[in-house]
Design an enzyme around this catalytic site. Structure first.
Site, PDB file in Angstrom:
ATOM      1  CE1 TYR A 107       0.720   7.804   2.580  1.00  0.00           C
ATOM      2  CE2 TYR A 107       1.205   5.564   1.951  1.00  0.00           C
ATOM      3  CZ  TYR A 107       0.377   6.477   2.552  1.00  0.00           C
ATOM      4  OH  TYR A 107      -0.799   6.059   3.123  1.00  0.00           O
ATOM      5  CG  ASP A 136      -1.824   1.207   1.269  1.00  0.00           C
ATOM      6  OD1 ASP A 136      -2.864   1.126   0.594  1.00  0.00           O
ATOM      7  OD2 ASP A 136      -1.504   2.226   1.917  1.00  0.00           O
TER       8      ASP A 136
HETATM    9  N1  LIG Z   1      -5.483   5.958   3.871  1.00  0.00           N
HETATM   10  C1  LIG Z   1      -4.937   6.780   4.737  1.00  0.00           C
HETATM   11  O1  LIG Z   1      -5.345   7.939   4.897  1.00  0.00           O
HETATM   12  C2  LIG Z   1      -3.779   6.287   5.550  1.00  0.00           C
HETATM   13  C3  LIG Z   1      -3.330   7.029   6.664  1.00  0.00           C
HETATM   14  C4  LIG Z   1      -2.263   6.525   7.412  1.00  0.00           C
HETATM   15  C5  LIG Z   1      -1.695   5.304   7.057  1.00  0.00           C
HETATM   16  N2  LIG Z   1      -2.132   4.619   5.948  1.00  0.00           N
HETATM   17  C6  LIG Z   1      -1.529   3.326   5.550  1.00  0.00           C
HETATM   18  O2  LIG Z   1      -1.541   2.449   6.664  1.00  0.00           O
HETATM   19  C7  LIG Z   1      -0.239   1.915   6.845  1.00  0.00           C
HETATM   20  C8  LIG Z   1      -0.004   1.535   8.285  1.00  0.00           C
HETATM   21  O3  LIG Z   1      -0.183   2.614   9.147  1.00  0.00           O
HETATM   22  P1  LIG Z   1       1.015   3.235   9.999  1.00  0.00           P
HETATM   23  O4  LIG Z   1       2.270   2.912   9.315  1.00  0.00           O
HETATM   24  O5  LIG Z   1       0.607   4.628  10.291  1.00  0.00           O
HETATM   25  O6  LIG Z   1       0.908   2.546  11.407  1.00  0.00           O
HETATM   26  P2  LIG Z   1       0.755   1.082  12.045  1.00  0.00           P
HETATM   27  O7  LIG Z   1       0.798   0.045  10.999  1.00  0.00           O
HETATM   28  O8  LIG Z   1      -0.389   1.139  12.948  1.00  0.00           O
HETATM   29  O9  LIG Z   1       2.075   1.041  12.937  1.00  0.00           O
HETATM   30  C9  LIG Z   1       3.347   1.035  12.388  1.00  0.00           C
HETATM   31  C10 LIG Z   1       4.337   0.945  13.531  1.00  0.00           C
HETATM   32  O10 LIG Z   1       4.154  -0.298  14.179  1.00  0.00           O
HETATM   33  C11 LIG Z   1       5.391  -0.945  14.315  1.00  0.00           C
HETATM   34  N3  LIG Z   1       5.172  -2.365  14.036  1.00  0.00           N
HETATM   35  C12 LIG Z   1       4.593  -2.909  12.940  1.00  0.00           C
HETATM   36  N4  LIG Z   1       4.514  -4.254  13.065  1.00  0.00           N
HETATM   37  C13 LIG Z   1       5.078  -4.548  14.254  1.00  0.00           C
HETATM   38  C14 LIG Z   1       5.305  -5.769  14.952  1.00  0.00           C
HETATM   39  N5  LIG Z   1       4.891  -6.927  14.439  1.00  0.00           N
HETATM   40  N6  LIG Z   1       5.929  -5.707  16.152  1.00  0.00           N
HETATM   41  C15 LIG Z   1       6.316  -4.515  16.677  1.00  0.00           C
HETATM   42  N7  LIG Z   1       6.116  -3.329  16.087  1.00  0.00           N
HETATM   43  C16 LIG Z   1       5.502  -3.347  14.885  1.00  0.00           C
HETATM   44  C17 LIG Z   1       6.324  -0.378  13.289  1.00  0.00           C
HETATM   45  O11 LIG Z   1       7.593  -0.454  13.881  1.00  0.00           O
HETATM   46  P3  LIG Z   1       8.992  -0.086  13.207  1.00  0.00           P
HETATM   47  O12 LIG Z   1       8.893   1.380  12.991  1.00  0.00           O
HETATM   48  O13 LIG Z   1       9.973  -0.449  14.274  1.00  0.00           O
HETATM   49  O14 LIG Z   1       9.143  -0.875  11.964  1.00  0.00           O
HETATM   50  C18 LIG Z   1       5.765   1.012  13.086  1.00  0.00           C
HETATM   51  O15 LIG Z   1       6.429   1.932  13.949  1.00  0.00           O
HETATM   52  C19 LIG Z   1       0.687   3.031   6.341  1.00  0.00           C
HETATM   53  O16 LIG Z   1       1.973   2.576   6.086  1.00  0.00           O
HETATM   54  C20 LIG Z   1      -0.077   3.456   5.104  1.00  0.00           C
HETATM   55  O17 LIG Z   1       0.226   2.568   4.034  1.00  0.00           O
HETATM   56  C21 LIG Z   1      -3.177   5.090   5.211  1.00  0.00           C
END
Ligand SMILES: NC(=O)c1ccc[n+]([C@@H]2O[C@H](COP(=O)([O-])OP(=O)(O)OC[C@H]3O[C@@H](n4cnc5c(N)ncnc54)[C@H](OP(=O)(O)O)[C@@H]3O)[C@@H](O)[C@H]2O)c1
Length: 287
Positions: A54, A49
């Site tokens: 980004y 995604d």
């Molecule tokens: N549509 C929209 O408006 C929108 C908005 C925001 C996000 N998104 C999408 O959603 C995706 C995910 O959201 P996000 O990146 O904000 O947050 P998230 O997935 O809720 O959290 C990511 C964080 O969790 C940690 N993490 C992930 N898996 C883990 C595990 N198994 N064990 C320990 N820590 C873990 C990562 O650590 P590390 O940093 O140490 O790797 C990172 O810091 C984004 O990348 C994007 O593609 C979409």
């Protein structure tokens, strides 16, 4: 094997890689970005995604899509199995010196940006194109008509909406018909306000993709909300993040999660969540 589910015409993994942390502020550089994407793909992940927006505010645009292109080009696995989703309608800016996310949902902007997304990804047709976020200054249907035009012209194969209400999902389905295959909304233990849209997605026959499924990494969060997940994780000897993702996936067969990662270790751990089957008692505790 990572759990597979159907999203519209795609057979893909229920757990995808959220690319955003690899290219927005505080990323760990392009080499780590490619390494993380390759690690996810090698482990069986078949969904990435990304978004036009980004990149770091003030920096080169579309670095996320370009990173995905670079990683796909240098990966020697079955590229045609990988669903790559991107989004248009947001761009980066600054407010009071701080990086921000602004919207432009005008049809002209969406059409121009989607064509740029296809170029940056190096594809003729984008697998799945989301309208990233409603623009309050543009009637929702007008933005969606632009997404329909992009599908009709073959710039995108399938369409999705993001940050959408029930009413907006219905408008999008009215215009896009069965080309609307997914809604991507925030959903996690710290953010369940969108539960109505998760249920509505099942009713209208589209997929629900949870963004920031682990509560996100950019803002401090109420960590106590994760305590029940931690308790189950401790008993099972897995990370609490796996329990969170498994709980989300248990909300329905139409649910997908796209955890973000800055490095291979976290996405590799997250991908194992599809193997976990939570018991009815555990699910009752988690709500
Ligand atoms: N549509 C929209 O408006 C929108 C908005 C925001 C996000 N998104 C999408 O959603 C995706 C995910 O959201 P996000 O990146 O904000 O947050 P998230 O997935 O809720 O959290 C990511 C964080 O969790 C940690 N993490 C992930 N898996 C883990 C595990 N198994 N064990 C320990 N820590 C873990 C990562 O650590 P590390 O940093 O140490 O790797 C990172 O810091 C984004 O990348 C994007 O593609 C979409």
């Amino acid at each position: 094997m990572v759990l597979h589910r159907n999203m519209g015409p795609f057979d893909t993994t229920a757990i995808g890689l959220g690319e955003m942390p690899l290219t927005i502020e505080n990323n760990l550089g392009p080499n780590m970005g490619v390494e993380t994407i390759h690690a996810a793909l090698d482990a069986g992940c078949r969904q990435i995604d990304t978004a036009w927006a980004y990149y770091c505010s003030g920096g080169e645009e579309q670095t996320g899509e370009k990173l995905v292109r670079e990683a796909m080009a240098s990966w020697d696995g079955p590229k045609d199995e990988v669903l790559i989703a991107t989004k248009v309608g947001h761009y980066r800016n600054f407010t009071d010196g701080k990086p921000t996310w602004d919207v432009d949902g005008s049809p002209e902007n969406l059409i121009r940006r989607a064509k740029e997304s296809a170029l940056a990804l190096g594809v003729d047709t984008i697998d799945l194109l989301y309208f990233h976020r409603p623009d309050p200054s543009i009637p929702y249907g007008e933005s969606i008509e632009a997404i329909k035009q992009l599908v009709d012209e073959g710039v995108a194969r399938e369409a999705g909406v993001s940050n959408a209400s029930i009413e907006q999902m219905d408008i999008a389905q009215e215009i896009l018909g069965d080309k609307l295959i997914a809604v991507q909304n925030q959903y996690s233990p710290i953010y369940t306000e969108t539960a109505d849209t998760l249920e509505h997605a099942a009713r209208i026959g589209i997929s629900f993709v949870c963004w920031s499924p682990l509560g996100g990494f950019r803002k401090p969060k109420d960590e106590s909300k994760f305590d029940p997940f931690r308790a189950i994780a401790e008993r099972r000897g897995v990370s609490y993040q796996q329990i969170v993702l498994a709980w989300e996936l248990a909300k329905g067969d139409h649910v997908f999660v796209i955890p973000g990662a800055h490095r291979p270790a976290t996405i590799l751990d997250s991908l194992k969540a599809g193997d976990l089957e939570l018991t009815p008692e555990e699910l009752a505790t988690l709500g």
